[in-house]
Design a protein around this motif. Structure first.
Motif, PDB file in Angstrom:
ATOM      1  N   GLY A 285      -7.564  -4.255 -11.810  1.00 25.04           N
ATOM      2  CA  GLY A 285      -6.186  -3.984 -12.199  1.00 25.04           C
ATOM      3  C   GLY A 285      -5.385  -3.121 -11.249  1.00 25.04           C
ATOM      4  O   GLY A 285      -4.443  -2.442 -11.663  1.00 25.04           O
ATOM      5  N   GLN A 286      -5.733  -3.166  -9.966  1.00 21.20           N
ATOM      6  CA  GLN A 286      -4.915  -2.476  -8.972  1.00 21.20           C
ATOM      7  C   GLN A 286      -3.969  -3.507  -8.347  1.00 21.20           C
ATOM      8  O   GLN A 286      -4.416  -4.599  -7.971  1.00 21.20           O
ATOM      9  N   SER A 293      -3.398  -3.779   2.660  1.00 24.08           N
ATOM     10  CA  SER A 293      -3.109  -2.441   2.136  1.00 24.08           C
ATOM     11  C   SER A 293      -4.382  -1.596   2.053  1.00 24.08           C
ATOM     12  O   SER A 293      -5.473  -2.116   1.817  1.00 24.08           O
ATOM     13  N   GLY A 294      -4.189  -0.307   2.180  1.00 21.59           N
ATOM     14  CA  GLY A 294      -5.303   0.624   2.037  1.00 21.59           C
ATOM     15  C   GLY A 294      -5.491   1.073   0.603  1.00 21.59           C
ATOM     16  O   GLY A 294      -6.563   1.526   0.216  1.00 21.59           O
ATOM     17  N   HIS A 295      -4.442   0.988  -0.204  1.00 18.96           N
ATOM     18  CA  HIS A 295      -4.597   1.400  -1.601  1.00 18.96           C
ATOM     19  C   HIS A 295      -3.706   0.563  -2.513  1.00 18.96           C
ATOM     20  O   HIS A 295      -2.725  -0.039  -2.067  1.00 18.96           O
ATOM     21  N   GLY A 296      -4.095   0.553  -3.798  1.00 18.58           N
ATOM     22  CA  GLY A 296      -3.338  -0.220  -4.775  1.00 18.58           C
ATOM     23  C   GLY A 296      -2.687   0.693  -5.801  1.00 18.58           C
ATOM     24  O   GLY A 296      -2.826   1.917  -5.747  1.00 18.58           O
ATOM     25  N   GLY A 336      -6.439  -2.623  13.047  1.00 19.76           N
ATOM     26  CA  GLY A 336      -7.602  -3.263  12.434  1.00 19.76           C
ATOM     27  C   GLY A 336      -8.608  -2.257  11.912  1.00 19.76           C
ATOM     28  O   GLY A 336      -9.370  -2.545  10.988  1.00 19.76           O
ATOM     29  N   ARG A 337      -8.623  -1.067  12.482  1.00 18.31           N
ATOM     30  CA  ARG A 337      -9.619  -0.065  12.067  1.00 18.31           C
ATOM     31  C   ARG A 337      -9.142   0.801  10.900  1.00 18.31           C
ATOM     32  O   ARG A 337      -9.901   1.592  10.362  1.00 18.31           O
ATOM     33  N   ARG A 338      -7.854   0.650  10.513  1.00 16.33           N
ATOM     34  CA  ARG A 338      -7.365   1.393   9.340  1.00 16.33           C
ATOM     35  C   ARG A 338      -8.146   1.028   8.094  1.00 16.33           C
ATOM     36  O   ARG A 338      -8.620  -0.104   7.994  1.00 16.33           O
ATOM     37  N   LYS A 339      -8.167   1.932   7.125  1.00 11.62           N
ATOM     38  CA  LYS A 339      -8.845   1.610   5.866  1.00 11.62           C
ATOM     39  C   LYS A 339      -8.037   0.533   5.135  1.00 11.62           C
ATOM     40  O   LYS A 339      -6.836   0.674   4.942  1.00 11.62           O
TER      41      LYS A 339
END
Ligand code: SAM
Ligand code: SF4
Ligand code: SF4
Length: 348
Positions: A285-286, A293-296, A336-339
């Motif tokens: 549910g994110q 994206s790195g976060h939801g 490309g190396r970003r979370k």
């Protein structure tokens, strides 16, 4: 619900993000698990026996997914794609499809699958439940290549049977996704094109992407869409055709000799962020507003603490209005190396 209104016409203003993009598609990942270990997606070294997949109670229930999808539909979503991990691992997926098919405003429901569990019976059940179309992933027609890529020794013949099953059930045109990776299956492009020419199926050649942080992506491993198209065009001339609708990810081509359609998804070399109208919902549910994206944004917690549809609608529209993602346009080996969220978590 509280849509904003255009002061001059009194019409509700269509929802759009900071770059003027609407919200039209919702991709729903129903599980982070998969029975394959495709090396470009879930390499065994990372997704091994000790990998902590989501516990069942963390997954959104079918009721929660349907409720959210209906609020998204009110915010403008017209197309749903059910994906994963491997979505057919989720028990009774047909029930979810039937529930989604009942949402007002949803015009199209598609499923992306590796085909391993798509029997003729399941394909018919999915069709009867209201599924419109399927995309089946297949990276080679040679067992030695395909088995090395899926890394669980799954044979080509069973995926071809799944494609047949989908067609017979009326889940057509069936789309076939082939991820092309240099030195792995780039030699298979012509055979794949040849096999599916004249069948009514639409093969889409996908540039290998730097999704997630597990696959060790390098630019040198990418085979560009131009290179793929040139190879095919030399053998069977092609001409480009217009997108079926704005925001379509694949660029479409027809064979000059009338033997059907192919597509290329050139996320790396011809970024299409400018027309990206897709949101993605993870199994727990994110909401992610970009594949990279790195976060939801957490919807499960809001659902479970009893927020109203109006509150959920406002949360969705607030997120969308501030969206400014355009990862593929800015991509370098360093980005490309970003979370980033994993492809197997959020779906393609
Ligand atoms: N398991 C299902 C399947 O394979 O069709 C659905 C989920 S899978 C993540 C969705 C699509 O993403 C598949 O067609 C897969 O080939 C593609 N994919 C996975 N990793 C990729 C990558 N690194 N680059 C490009 N496409 C990728
Ligand atoms: Fe599984 Fe699909 Fe990822 Fe392959 S691409 S590992 S089938 S989720
Ligand atoms: Fe959409 Fe993000 Fe892909 Fe760009 S990089 S097309 S914004 S998902």
């Amino acid at each position: 619900m509280s849509p904003s209104f255009d002061a001059t016409s009194n019409e509700p203003k269509p929802l759009s993000d900071t770059l003027g993009r609407g919200l039209v598609d919702l991709r729903i990942s129903v599980t982070d698990r998969c029975n394959f270990r495709c090396q470009y997606c879930m390499p065994k070294e990372v997704f091994g026996p000790d990998f902590a997949f989501l516990p069942h109670e963390d997954l959104l229930t079918f009721e929660e997914i349907t409720r959210l999808a209906s609020v998204f539909a009110r915010a403008g979503v017209k197309k749903l794609r059910v994906t994963g991990g491997e979505p057919l691992l989720r028990r009774d997926l047909e029930q979810l499809i039937a529930m989604l098919a009942g949402i007002e405003g949803i015009e199209d429901i598609a499923l992306t699958t590796n085909g391993s569990l798509l029997t003729p019976k399941r394909a018919k059940q999915l069709k009867d439940a209201g599924l419109h179309r399927v995309t089946v992933s297949l990276d080679s027609l040679r067992d030695e290549v395909f088995m090395a890529m899926n890394d669980v020794r799954f044979p080509v013949s069973k995926v071809l049977s799944a494609i047949n099953a989908a067609q017979l059930a009326g889940l057509s045109p069936v789309k076939i996704n082939m991820v092309v990776k240099r030195g792995v299956n780039d030699e298979d492009v012509i055979e794949m094109a040849k096999h599916f020419r004249g069948t009514g199926h639409i093969i889409r050649f996908i540039e290998y992407m730097d999704v997630g942080n597990s696959n060790g992506w390098r630019m040198n491993d990418v085979v560009s869409a131009s290179e793929i198209l040139e190879k095919i065009h030399q053998r069977w001339p092609l001409h480009a055709i217009a997108p079926r609708r704005p925001g379509e990810v694949a660029t479409r081509y027809l064979y000059d000799d009338g033997q059907g359609e192919i597509g290329v998804i050139a996320s790396v070399t011809r970024a299409f962020c400018g027309s990206c109208t897709r949101a993605r919902l993870s199994p727990e549910g994110q909401l992610f507003t970009c594949l990279f994206s790195g976060h939801g944004h957490d919807f499960r917690e809001r659902l479970r603490r009893g927020e109203s549809d109006e509150q959920l609608y406002d949360f969705i529209t607030g997120i969308w209005r501030s969206r400014n993602d355009r990862y593929s346009e800015l991509r370098t080996e360093a980005t490309g190396r970003r979370k980033k969220v994993e492809m197997s978590h959020i779906g393609g």
